[in-house]
Design an enzyme around this catalytic site. Sequence first.
Site, mmCIF file in Angstrom:
data_model
loop_
_atom_site.group_PDB
_atom_site.id
_atom_site.type_symbol
_atom_site.label_atom_id
_atom_site.label_comp_id
_atom_site.label_asym_id
_atom_site.label_seq_id
_atom_site.Cartn_x
_atom_site.Cartn_y
_atom_site.Cartn_z
ATOM 1 N N GLY A 1 0.832 -1.211 0.000
ATOM 2 C CA GLY A 1 0.000 0.000 0.000
ATOM 3 C C GLY A 1 0.863 1.256 0.000
ATOM 4 O O GLY A 1 0.559 2.236 -0.689
ATOM 5 N N ASP A 2 1.936 1.238 0.774
ATOM 6 C CA ASP A 2 2.842 2.399 0.836
ATOM 7 C C ASP A 2 3.526 2.597 -0.523
ATOM 8 O O ASP A 2 3.681 3.722 -1.002
ATOM 9 C CB ASP A 2 3.930 2.188 1.918
ATOM 10 C CG ASP A 2 3.318 1.884 3.274
ATOM 11 O OD1 ASP A 2 2.180 2.320 3.505
ATOM 12 O OD2 ASP A 2 3.974 1.199 4.081
HETATM 13 P P1 ATP Z 1 -0.081 -2.567 3.325
HETATM 14 O O1 ATP Z 1 -0.975 -2.132 4.474
HETATM 15 O O2 ATP Z 1 0.612 -3.886 3.559
HETATM 16 O O3 ATP Z 1 0.864 -1.517 2.871
HETATM 17 P P2 ATP Z 1 -2.525 -2.308 1.736
HETATM 18 O O4 ATP Z 1 -3.570 -3.207 2.334
HETATM 19 O O5 ATP Z 1 -2.607 -0.869 2.024
HETATM 20 O O6 ATP Z 1 -1.065 -2.865 2.069
HETATM 21 P P3 ATP Z 1 -2.905 -3.713 -0.762
HETATM 22 O O7 ATP Z 1 -4.284 -3.554 -1.273
HETATM 23 O O8 ATP Z 1 -2.554 -5.014 -0.122
HETATM 24 O O9 ATP Z 1 -2.530 -2.460 0.151
HETATM 25 O O10 ATP Z 1 -1.856 -3.543 -1.967
HETATM 26 C C1 ATP Z 1 -1.660 -2.349 -2.681
HETATM 27 C C2 ATP Z 1 -1.385 -2.694 -4.134
HETATM 28 O O11 ATP Z 1 -0.219 -3.537 -4.223
HETATM 29 C C3 ATP Z 1 -2.516 -3.481 -4.810
HETATM 30 O O12 ATP Z 1 -3.507 -2.614 -5.326
HETATM 31 C C4 ATP Z 1 -1.736 -4.240 -5.875
HETATM 32 O O13 ATP Z 1 -1.470 -3.395 -6.988
HETATM 33 C C5 ATP Z 1 -0.411 -4.554 -5.188
HETATM 34 N N1 ATP Z 1 -0.471 -5.875 -4.521
HETATM 35 C C6 ATP Z 1 -0.703 -6.143 -3.225
HETATM 36 N N2 ATP Z 1 -0.740 -7.468 -2.979
HETATM 37 C C7 ATP Z 1 -0.503 -8.067 -4.177
HETATM 38 C C8 ATP Z 1 -0.416 -9.431 -4.611
HETATM 39 N N3 ATP Z 1 -0.578 -10.452 -3.771
HETATM 40 N N4 ATP Z 1 -0.168 -9.663 -5.925
HETATM 41 C C9 ATP Z 1 -0.009 -8.643 -6.795
HETATM 42 N N5 ATP Z 1 -0.074 -7.334 -6.451
HETATM 43 C C10 ATP Z 1 -0.319 -7.049 -5.165
#
Ligand code: ATP
Length: 312
Positions: free
Chosen positions: A252-253
Amino acid sequence: MIVTVTLNPAVDIAYKVDHFKIGHGHRVEPGRKTAGGKGLNVSRVLKKLGENPVCTGFLGGNNGKWIMDQLGQEELEHTFIEIKGETRTCLAFLDEELGTQTELMEKGPVVSEEEQEEFEEVLKQLMSEAGMIIASGSLASGIPASYYREIGEWARAVHIPILLDTSGEALEKGIEGKPFLIKPNKDELCNYMNQPDLTLDEMIAAAKKICGQGVQYVLVSLGKEGAILVGNDHFLKAEIPTVQVVNPVGSGDSMLAGMAYALQKKYSLEECLKWACACGTANAMEQGTGTIQPHIVQELIRKTKITQEEKG
Ligand code: ATP
């Protein structure tokens, strides 16, 4: 110049513990220690993309000194307010056999009103040179839940876009500051809407409602399902390629860094969403948190598909 705000950084220590058992002692190798905090991860990714971001927030005690030293070694520019309290420590216990991660996260030090006022002065000074502000993560103790709203108001007064990535009450109140963009993941959006789950249409409706409050864009990240970018009069959906995932923590970051980078370059919205997703996915392919390889980002951009829909 992009400024990243981390109000509650941490010294993160990760231990490998096989067969982790609650109520038992475990002998372990020295833990892997890193300077943690969502804004610091954003800065690391921006640096990899060729930017020279400035990190700010609060740091204190020996942990604070250690983080400053680390940032120096990583050649990340920083202007932190030094506080009386001790910057927190967060512990993670990784059990590779079970594939689990158990975390203990200190709440963080109390930041006094005087320290908050000092930060206001420093941030307003940085805003006079900044092109964009990225504020991420939780608030340290003593900081009112409305703090991101205030930061949003300071930024708007000088016409600087602010990208906000937080959750719970800090997000609720932060939206009132009308940030340029917020980046909830699906769970955070569900919490905001007080719903256990949301369909795609419901997520779009929720994001539009938020846009109605003065936020320009809502970027909802959906892990391996990609992301949606919702504005007042249209929305984009990104389909991302399937990749070998190593460690998605910090995706996410990384996504926010990619979005900020592309916005700053004044790329089209479609391109911005591609950059955001590609950086998030590139991070998921690496072991480190807030780590990307620029050539992999380029490759992922080519493989990311954007669909667009006009929705009034
Ligand atoms: P974090 O809190 O760990 O920083 P988050 O929950 O805010 O993560 P996510 O939705 O998990 O954010 O991930 C952000 C982006 O990263 C997604 O929109 C996607 O583009 C990419 N991403 C995350 N997980 C995966 C995965 N398993 N495979 C491919 N891309 C991923």
